[in-house]
Scaffold this active site. Structure first.
Site, mmCIF file in Angstrom:
data_model
loop_
_atom_site.group_PDB
_atom_site.id
_atom_site.type_symbol
_atom_site.label_atom_id
_atom_site.label_comp_id
_atom_site.label_asym_id
_atom_site.label_seq_id
_atom_site.Cartn_x
_atom_site.Cartn_y
_atom_site.Cartn_z
ATOM 1 N N HIS A 108 0.871 -1.169 0.000
ATOM 2 C CA HIS A 108 0.000 0.000 0.000
ATOM 3 C C HIS A 108 0.910 1.221 0.000
ATOM 4 O O HIS A 108 1.714 1.414 0.920
ATOM 5 C CB HIS A 108 -0.920 -0.001 1.222
ATOM 6 C CG HIS A 108 -1.937 -1.093 1.192
ATOM 7 N ND1 HIS A 108 -2.351 -1.790 2.307
ATOM 8 C CD2 HIS A 108 -2.645 -1.624 0.143
ATOM 9 C CE1 HIS A 108 -3.258 -2.686 1.955
ATOM 10 N NE2 HIS A 108 -3.449 -2.604 0.646
ATOM 11 N N GLU A 111 1.626 3.358 3.099
ATOM 12 C CA GLU A 111 2.149 2.707 4.292
ATOM 13 C C GLU A 111 3.660 2.564 4.101
ATOM 14 O O GLU A 111 4.150 1.570 3.572
ATOM 15 C CB GLU A 111 1.448 1.373 4.506
ATOM 16 C CG GLU A 111 -0.052 1.553 4.752
ATOM 17 C CD GLU A 111 -0.836 0.251 4.775
ATOM 18 O OE1 GLU A 111 -0.214 -0.829 4.821
ATOM 19 O OE2 GLU A 111 -2.076 0.316 4.746
ATOM 20 N N HIS A 238 3.245 -3.754 6.392
ATOM 21 C CA HIS A 238 2.158 -2.787 6.274
ATOM 22 C C HIS A 238 2.206 -1.786 7.424
ATOM 23 O O HIS A 238 3.123 -1.818 8.254
ATOM 24 C CB HIS A 238 0.810 -3.508 6.268
ATOM 25 C CG HIS A 238 0.525 -4.278 5.014
ATOM 26 N ND1 HIS A 238 -0.463 -3.916 4.131
ATOM 27 C CD2 HIS A 238 1.118 -5.374 4.492
ATOM 28 C CE1 HIS A 238 -0.476 -4.772 3.117
ATOM 29 N NE2 HIS A 238 0.468 -5.673 3.324
ATOM 30 N N GLU A 323 2.030 -5.605 10.555
ATOM 31 C CA GLU A 323 1.543 -4.231 10.718
ATOM 32 C C GLU A 323 2.484 -3.559 11.717
ATOM 33 O O GLU A 323 2.597 -4.002 12.863
ATOM 34 C CB GLU A 323 0.115 -4.227 11.245
ATOM 35 C CG GLU A 323 -0.898 -4.951 10.367
ATOM 36 C CD GLU A 323 -1.331 -4.122 9.168
ATOM 37 O OE1 GLU A 323 -0.946 -2.923 9.100
ATOM 38 O OE2 GLU A 323 -2.065 -4.642 8.313
#
Length: 468
Positions: A108, A111, A238, A323
């Site tokens: 993404h 990110e 991410h 994440e």
């Protein structure tokens, strides 16, 4: 360190000259936090990243010319290369029994922390290798490491123009066609769930005939990449939360814990990262709580057509999603703290590729058998041997019954014990299935040559919150 300073000065001069000639925008700070350009600021332009990679023979990576290689797996919608940096004692070559590992960042575009961490990790590996760090040297000599800083360079360009202060929550997330790349892989989960109802496969699931017309250029490049390399372990980086997420990402019918046959192993892999991270393991982060800093993806929320599940269902690769920050585009002054929090975790996770069992599957003449199926009793998920006949099966410590099978050969079954350290060597030498070959000759009515059939085997058991 004199030569390092010289290399740094030279690349800075070349970067400045290139910018003045209009080849790239001037940089607002260094393009890589580290020895060469250490000011903990973002690599603002993808062009700057490309220039650094192209000048690698004169940059910090030039200090490791014999253990690095840069290659492109394809181009983005807007034509930017999807570059990968490889670390190996024989770059560009797969060595039998040496596992392949990959990190993918910036899927993404907005990110961005993962992108910066992977650039820093690359320089860290080089620096520590040059210093003779035994741990890093062993890692590079025993592992083929592939690092892709950005899978979505077009999205990153959009996000970088906004910067960390004014970046919208979704600005730059998608690729140039407006597609979320983590919702763009072929949906093998749906096929797997249906197949499970009829005792079909949940691994090495074939792709639909029209899959290429349904995916973006970046997705296509990654699928072709992971089809060309026998990756064993992987993580994609991410932002927007702090947790290690493992498969499955997609549930069958609703948001509920949806484990793979390798659930305990995936939990261990996720914990390896979370507990080596500065604070992920504490659980409370970004207003959410995840015990041990890990979560099953579908238990968090169900996600369809994600890269993580695709790796597990289509290839031999076990992938988790990391994440890494509450803020998708953290301020530059936070980069050093984030690097220190992730450095040990990034290295420790790579080391996890060296667990379980590995070995060669060969015929009676010691020729490697590609596509041989490795089945572990009690775990309904098979892997296959690579082009040279070597295989890698990640497993937790314990005793296992393992079978190797291939078309035209008699299967072989062994019992082996896996320890907590290095992978156990388990080789298989398969004998030709003479009875089956005789039946095949009789059925065809023609003579076949003495060479064993070498066809590939299809494995058995045929809140607005963060968005991964």
């Amino acid at each position: 360190m004199k030569e390092v300073a010289g290399a740094c000065q030279e690349i800075l001069i070349m970067l400045t000259s290139s910018a003045q000639q209009g080849n790239t925008r001037p940089l607002s700070g260094g393009i890589l936090a580290g020895t060469c350009l250490a000011d903990n600021s973002y690599s603002r332009s993808h062009d700057a990243l490309v220039l650094l990679l192209r000048l690698s023979s004169r940059a910090a990576w030039a200090q490791c010319p014999y253990v690095t290689r840069i290659y492109s797996i394809g181009r983005s919608v807007e034509g930017r290369h999807l570059y990968v940096l490889e670390f190996s004692d024989y770059p560009g070559i797969h060595e039998p029994l040496e596992p392949e590992f990959k990190y993918v960042g910036n899927m993404h575009g907005n990110e961005v922390l993962g992108r910066e961490l992977l650039l820093q990790l690359s320089e860290f590996l080089c620096e520590e290798y040059r210093r003779g760090n035994e741990r890093i040297t062993r890692l590079i000599h025993d592992t083929r490491i592939h690092i892709m800083p950005s899978m979505n360079p077009d999205g990153y360009e959009v996000a970088a123009k906004q910067g960390p202060d004014s970046n919208g929550y979704l600005t730059g997330r998608n690729n140039a066609n407006g597609v979320d790349l983590n919702r763009n892989f072929p949906d093998l989960n749906t096929f797997m769930y249906y197949s499970g109802e009829i005792s079909g496969p949940n691994h090495h699931i074939p792709l639909p005939d029209n899959w290429k017309s349904q995916v973006e250029p970046e997705t296509l490049a990654v699928i072709q990449w992971i089809s060309s390399y026998n990756f064993v372990l992987s993580a994609n980086l991410h932002g927007g939360a702090v947790v290690a997420n493992y498969p499955y990402d997609k549930s069958h019918r609703r948001t509920v814990n949806t484990p793979t046959p390798d659930d305990k192993l995936f939990q261990k892999l996720a914990k390896t990262y979370s507990y080596a991270h500065g604070w992920m393991h504490r659980g409370w982060n970004c207003g959410d709580y995840f015990a041990d800093g890990i979560t099953n993806g579908a238990s968090w929320y169900s996600l369809s057509k994600g890269m993580q599940d695709f790796n597990y269902l289509y290839t031999n690769c076990f992938e988790i999603t990391l994440e890494l920050s509450c803020n998708k585009f953290p301020p530059e002054e936070d980069l050093e703290r984030q690097w220190m929090a992730n450095r040990e975790a990034l290295v420790a996770f790579i080391e996890e590729v060296h667990q379980g069992i590995k070995g060669m599957v060969s015929d009676e003449n010691n020729n490697g058998i590609a596509g041989a199926v490795i089945s572990v009793q009690g775990i309904s998920h098979d892997i296959t041997s690579g082009d040279m006949g070597d295989y890698f099966r990640l497993l937790l410590p314990g005793t296992y019954t393992v079978t190797a099978s291939a078309a035209g050969y008699q299967p072989q079954t062994v019992t082996t014990t896996v320890g907590p350290a290095a992978a156990s060597l388990v080789h298989f030498q398969l004998k030709q299935d003479v009875v089956r070959k005789a039946l095949e000759r009789k059925a065809s009515g023609t003579r076949t040559n003495n060479k064993a059939l070498q066809k590939k085997v299809v494995p058995r058991a045929t809140r607005r919150g963060t968005q991964r």
